[in-house]
Design an enzyme around this catalytic site. Structure first.
Site, short mmCIF file in Angstrom:
data_model
loop_
_atom_site.label_atom_id
_atom_site.label_comp_id
_atom_site.label_asym_id
_atom_site.label_seq_id
_atom_site.Cartn_x
_atom_site.Cartn_y
_atom_site.Cartn_z
CE LYS A 612 -3.54 -0.88 -0.47
NZ LYS A 612 -3.91 -1.53 -1.75
CB THR A 615 4.70 -1.72 -4.43
OG1 THR A 615 3.34 -2.33 -4.08
CG2 THR A 615 5.62 -1.54 -3.02
CB THR A 616 0.62 -1.40 -8.15
OG1 THR A 616 0.52 -2.26 -7.05
CG2 THR A 616 0.19 -2.12 -9.35
CB SER A 712 -3.86 2.49 2.15
OG SER A 712 -4.02 1.98 1.05
N GLY A 834 -5.61 3.61 -5.76
CA GLY A 834 -6.22 4.89 -5.67
C GLY A 834 -7.37 4.82 -5.60
NE ARG A 835 -9.68 -0.81 -3.33
CZ ARG A 835 -8.47 -1.74 -2.93
NH1 ARG A 835 -7.82 -1.42 -2.22
NH2 ARG A 835 -8.57 -2.97 -3.78
CB VAL A 836 -12.91 7.14 -4.17
CG1 VAL A 836 -13.66 8.20 -3.38
CG2 VAL A 836 -12.18 7.37 -5.33
CE1 TYR A 837 -8.36 5.65 2.04
CE2 TYR A 837 -8.58 4.09 0.08
CZ TYR A 837 -8.12 4.77 0.96
OH TYR A 837 -6.50 4.71 0.80
N1 LIG Z 1 -0.08 6.48 -9.89
C1 LIG Z 1 -1.05 5.56 -9.13
N2 LIG Z 1 -2.19 5.18 -9.22
C2 LIG Z 1 -2.83 4.69 -8.23
N3 LIG Z 1 -2.28 4.33 -7.03
C3 LIG Z 1 -1.22 5.08 -6.75
C4 LIG Z 1 -0.17 5.86 -7.61
N4 LIG Z 1 0.64 6.13 -7.01
C5 LIG Z 1 0.72 5.86 -5.78
N5 LIG Z 1 -0.45 5.25 -5.66
C6 LIG Z 1 -1.01 4.65 -4.21
O1 LIG Z 1 -0.63 3.11 -4.12
C7 LIG Z 1 -1.46 2.65 -3.42
C8 LIG Z 1 -1.57 1.12 -3.56
O2 LIG Z 1 -0.29 0.63 -3.15
P1 LIG Z 1 0.35 -0.74 -3.95
O3 LIG Z 1 0.38 -0.72 -5.12
O4 LIG Z 1 1.82 -0.70 -3.02
O5 LIG Z 1 -0.68 -1.57 -3.05
S1 LIG Z 1 -0.51 -3.15 -2.92
O6 LIG Z 1 0.27 -3.56 -1.73
O7 LIG Z 1 0.04 -3.88 -4.30
O8 LIG Z 1 -1.83 -3.70 -2.92
C9 LIG Z 1 -2.68 3.41 -3.60
O9 LIG Z 1 -3.37 3.40 -2.34
P2 LIG Z 1 -5.02 3.74 -2.26
O10 LIG Z 1 -5.15 5.26 -2.52
O11 LIG Z 1 -5.18 3.22 -0.61
O12 LIG Z 1 -5.68 2.83 -3.16
C10 LIG Z 1 -2.43 4.60 -4.03
O13 LIG Z 1 -2.63 5.86 -3.03
#
Ligand SMILES: Nc1ncnc2c1ncn2[C@@H]1O[C@H](COP(=O)(O)OS(=O)(=O)O)[C@@H](OP(=O)(O)O)[C@H]1O
Length: 884
Positions: A612, A615-616, A712, A834-837
């Site tokens: 979270k 990393t993705t 998250s 990048g969820r909405v919560y």
């Molecule tokens: N470019 C872009 N697009 C979407 N999301 C982005 C991006 N950069 C950073 N993030 C943030 O990455 C959060 C998810 O983290 P991870 O990819 O490490 O999650 S996971 O552990 O693989 O499930 C995710 O967390 P949430 O916002 O809670 O969904 C994002 O805040």
């Protein structure tokens, strides 16, 4: 044979001499040279003649002079007392320097007996000695007793108090400093040391209460090797001699030693200061001190560091039919083998020789040797048997069908000759295919022989031998093998490399003796040739076990390999999971690794998480670079391989992992492979496993505000219908206590634990140099990913440099950066990123602010120590400003 060859040489040379007069000057010179060679050869022939003439096979001459009274008096104690419940089984070793010889010897011995240790150089502040109400160390070792005596008052007081409170003893050594004999009174102790002494006739004090493995009663007759002994004289009942010796020299009136008996190792009962000690007047290069050291550890740690007395022995004759004609076993050797087996049984309970066979070589010797082969087969029921390959081939060179075919031929051979193969045990020629693992070998072993146990010297590496371990893979328990010093070319005792003395030294307290001493399970590899000619294997093992019985209380026994594996892994359960190392970094491993495999399919970079933190996004952006390539996606786990964090995937093996990285062709060199598994960061095994396989890998760690990360994860759990997240508020989850439901506590742990950044980071730093680590700010990944991508490219020095400002664009709808497809189109990460919560409850925020405070402080300290080029994350600075 040798003498016949010499005769031909002599005759030819003499004939050549008869034409002497016709020779030119050059010929005269050649003749002179020839004459000198001739005399040399004649000399050699005589020498070798003596070998051939010598019809006596060496026999063990070791006899215990053990005094029957003292020998019978000692029933070994394991020294256990209630004190050992309050101490961990770890040793604190204070060394002179990191490289000092004795310090290294101490550490190597501790490694060999698998005792955990912490090494601290003398003069440094002592490490924490306790945790909670438990003592961290069950014994303290000082390489130099002076370092203890002259410790600064603060540390000395601390250490003495620890030793008294936890009833922990000290082992220390006093070394001769200068090359002159003199005496010195020890500061603070009624003890005088005499240094640079020559001593002889060393024996142990049978009345000491520390003996467990050691069996006192024998005497090492004659002068001991060096003059550098320190001996002790004392004037208090707190001291008791552990050993006696005599002075080899008269030191005149300047050295006042009453009587001729001196004490080269002593025990301090702690009557003066409440601390028990053992003090040695020489290091561990003197073999008997290794034995005394083991018992001292056991005694001073109240049995916490006590070694078992049982020693299991398996002697494999690696291949009983493989050997060049002229060097193989004859009928008399087979009879000698059986007779020795019977004799060895009186020292090793249940002893059998374990005979390996490659059927193709049956009856391939001289006629005399073929009779030997035949007799062995006739006596088949007297021995244990295990299959080798059919023609002693190295399995790593073959694929499954060929391996199976070969094994089946050997199987049919065993059936034809009624060879009883019942132990489900096999080894492979040159350890090939066992480790590094050749998957087809494991498969063929299962299919043809139902093998469940094997052994190798190559895991993790051949050297150092003290670090060899076992592992369990694909249903086969692989045990470590030890080396006994006999190889295929060791036929005659007088030709033993280094001479007979070298072999005898190994048996009498040296390498072989210590191998038995330190290892509960000893599997030795020997070869058929060691049982022909001088029958060196029989000489070696009969001598070794007798010597062991003279000096130790060890119980030797042989049990079937399956039971042996059971004993081994119940003693060392931590070893069950294999550890993969890179075969390309060990020449011996590379030589027995499939030629089809390539070295360049391991990642250069790993994004270790935590979850979270973005990393993705980093994974996706890295894959946009033309020279950077991730692993191929896998079913179920998709892009994350989880190889280093999950036993399930780690046990799929190295081939599975390496096959996940695909080159366009095997010679391609312009690709930087990477993988990201966000669960690596807080996994306790991942750093060790990664460091073992890819020690020079570069690591990317992302640190996001731990509160945001925790929340998250909670939202992630809700999106995945995790029952705890659906039934409890975030606040209820993060404040779950021990009385809460397990599902609640589990989710709490996943929310909070990975955010304890300092704690996990420290573990990574135990295995990796800080320069291998790039720490990124998770917030920056969200707000300015092109800048982050620039940092990563510099860190891994990849070419070409790509400007990600052209490849990424902020997407107002997604509210994150996305990949540019065209002027109007972008490709964003999926809906799960990048969820909405809704915003976090205030109470949860306040709770977490407090909760993470000390962890964030620890992180900032650690980052400061690391002195990273990357500045401290902005969120951390803000947090520290707010809270401090
Ligand atoms: N470019 C872009 N697009 C979407 N999301 C982005 C991006 N950069 C950073 N993030 C943030 O990455 C959060 C998810 O983290 P991870 O990819 O490490 O999650 S996971 O552990 O693989 O499930 C995710 O967390 P949430 O916002 O809670 O969904 C994002 O805040």
């Amino acid at each position: 044979m040798y003498s016949r060859r010499c005769f031909v040489w002599l005759k030819n040379s003499l004939l050549w001499k008869s034409n002497f007069r016709k020779c030119s000057l050059t010929k005269i010179l050649i003749a002179l040279f020839s004459l000198s060679s001739l005399s040399f050869l004649a000399y050699q022939c005589l020498i070798d003649h003596s070998h051939v003439k010598r019809h006596e096979i060496p026999v063990s001459t070791i006899e215990c002079r053990l005094n029957p009274v003292s020998g019978g008096m000692f029933s070994p104690s394991d020294h256990s007392s209630s004190s050992n419940h309050r101490i961990d089984n770890k040793v604190l070793v204070i060394v002179e320097t990191q490289y000092s010889y004795l310090g290294q010897d101490i550490i190597h011995l501790l490694e060999a007996i698998r005792v955990k240790y912490k090494v601290e150089p003398n003069g440094k502040t002592l490490p924490y000695l306790t945790h909670g109400n438990k003592g961290k160390y069950s014994a303290i070792i000082f390489e130099n007793f002076d370092a203890y005596v002259n410790m600064d008052a603060w540390n000395r007081e601390l250490l003495d108090k620890y030793c008294r409170d936890f009833n922990v003893g000290i082992i220390s050594f006093v070394a001769s400093r200068d090359n002159i004999a003199y005496s010195k009174r020890m500061k603070d102790f009624p003890l005088t040391i005499y240094q640079y002494m020559a001593i002889e006739d060393y024996e142990l004090n049978p009345m000491s209460n520390i003996w467990r493995i050691t069996r006192p009663g024998e005497i090492i007759r004659g002068p001991l090797k060096d003059d550098e002994w320190v001996i002790f004289q004392f004037e208090h009942a707190t001291y008791k001699p552990l050993s006696y010796a005599k002075l080899s020299r008269n030191y005149g009136r300047y050295i006042d030693l009453s009587g001729n008996t001196v004490f080269p190792a002593i025990q301090d009962l702690g009557l003066l200061d409440g601390i028990q000690k053992v003090i040695f007047g020489n290091g561990l290069r003197f073999w008997l001190h290794c034995l005394v050291f083991l018992d001292s550890l056991s005694y001073l740690s109240h049995g916490k560091l006590s070694l078992p007395l049982d020693r299991y022995v398996l002697i494999d004759i690696d291949d009983v039919f493989v050997g060049a004609a002229g060097k193989r076993m004859k009928v008399s050797d087979v009879h000698a083998l059986l007779a020795a087996q019977n004799r060895l049984r009186s020292h090793i309970k249940g002893f059998y020789f374990n005979l390996g066979f490659s059927g193709k070589y049956y009856q391939k010797g001289t006629p005399e040797e073929n009779l030997g082969d035949r007799l062995l087969v006739e006596m088949r029921d007297k021995f244990w048997w295990f299959p080798h390959m059919w023609h002693h081939e190295q399995p790593h060179k073959f694929q499954l069908p060929a391996l199976e075919r070969g094994m089946l031929q050997n199987y049919h051979f065993a059936q034809k000759y009624n060879i009883p193969v019942v132990n489900n045990y096999a080894v492979a020629p040159h350890h090939s295919g066992v480790y590094p693992v050749h998957e087809p070998l494991y498969e063929a072993w299962h299919k043809v022989w139902n093998i469940t146990v094997s052994s190798t010297e190559e895991y993790l590496h051949l050297r150092p031998a003290r670090r060899r371990r076992g592992f369990f893979y694909r249903g086969i328990k692989v045990l470590p093998r030890q080396t006994c010093g006999l190889y295929t070319h060791n036929l005659l005792i007088d030709k033993y490399p280094g001479g007979r003395e070298k072999l005898d030294a190994s048996i009498r307290g040296g390498e072989l003796f210590q191998t038995f001493l330190y290892n509960k399970v000893n599997i030795f590899m020997t070869h058929m040739c060691n049982y022909g000619s001088d029958r060196l294997a029989l000489y070696t093992f009969e001598s070794a076990v007798k010597f062991l019985q003279c000096w130790t209380n060890l119980h030797l026994q042989t049990i079937p390999p399956q039971d042996l594996a059971q004993v081994y892994f119940s003693s060392y359960p931590d070893e069950l999971n294999p550890i993969w190392v890179n075969p390309c970094r060990d020449k011996r491993h590379l030589a027995i690794w499939s030629p089809r495999k390539v070295c360049n399919t391991l990642p250069h970079l790993i994004v270790i998480g935590p979850q979270k933190t973005g990393t993705t996004a980093i994974y996706t952006f890295l894959n946009m670079h033309p020279s950077i390539r991730s692993n191929v996606k896998q079913p179920v786990i998709f892009e994350e391989l989880h190889f280093f964090s999950s036993d399930q995937y780690y046990n799929k093996g190295l081939d599975w992992y390496m096959n996940a990285f695909k080159l366009d062709n095997p010679n391609q060199t312009d690709i930087v492979f990477f993988e990201k598994t966000a669960a690596y960061f807080d996994n306790p095994m991942a750093p060790m496993r990664i460091a073992s396989l890819i020690p020079d890998v570069k690591l990317v760690l992302i640190l996001l505000d731990p509160i945001k990360r925790a929340y998250s994860w909670y939202q992630h759990a809700r999106a995945h219908q995790n029952p705890a997240s659906l039934n409890y508020t975030f606040y209820e989850i993060i404040t779950a206590g021990e009385g809460s439901h397990k599902i609640q506590r589990d989710l709490r742990n996943r929310c909070l634990n990975p955010s304890l950044y300092a704690q996990h980071l420290e573990r990574w730093l135990d295995y990796f140099h800080p320069s291998q680590l790039l720490i990124l700010d998770g917030q920056e990944i969200k707000e300015n990913p092109p800048l982050v991508m620039s940092k990563i490219q510099k860190f891994i020095e990849v070419k070409p440099y790509i400007d990600f400002r052209k490849l990424l664009r902020y997407d107002a709808k997604k509210k994150f950066y996305c990949q540019v497809l065209s002027t109007d189109n972008t490709k964003c990460l999926g809906p799960g990123k990048g969820r909405v919560y809704p915003p976090m409850e205030e109470s949860a925020y306040r709770f977490l602010k407090m909760f993470f405070r000390r962890h964030n402080v620890a992180l900032s300290k650690l980052l400061m120590k690391l002195n990273q080029a990357t500045p401290v994350p902005a969120w951390l600075k803000e947090d520290l400003q707010e809270t401090l």
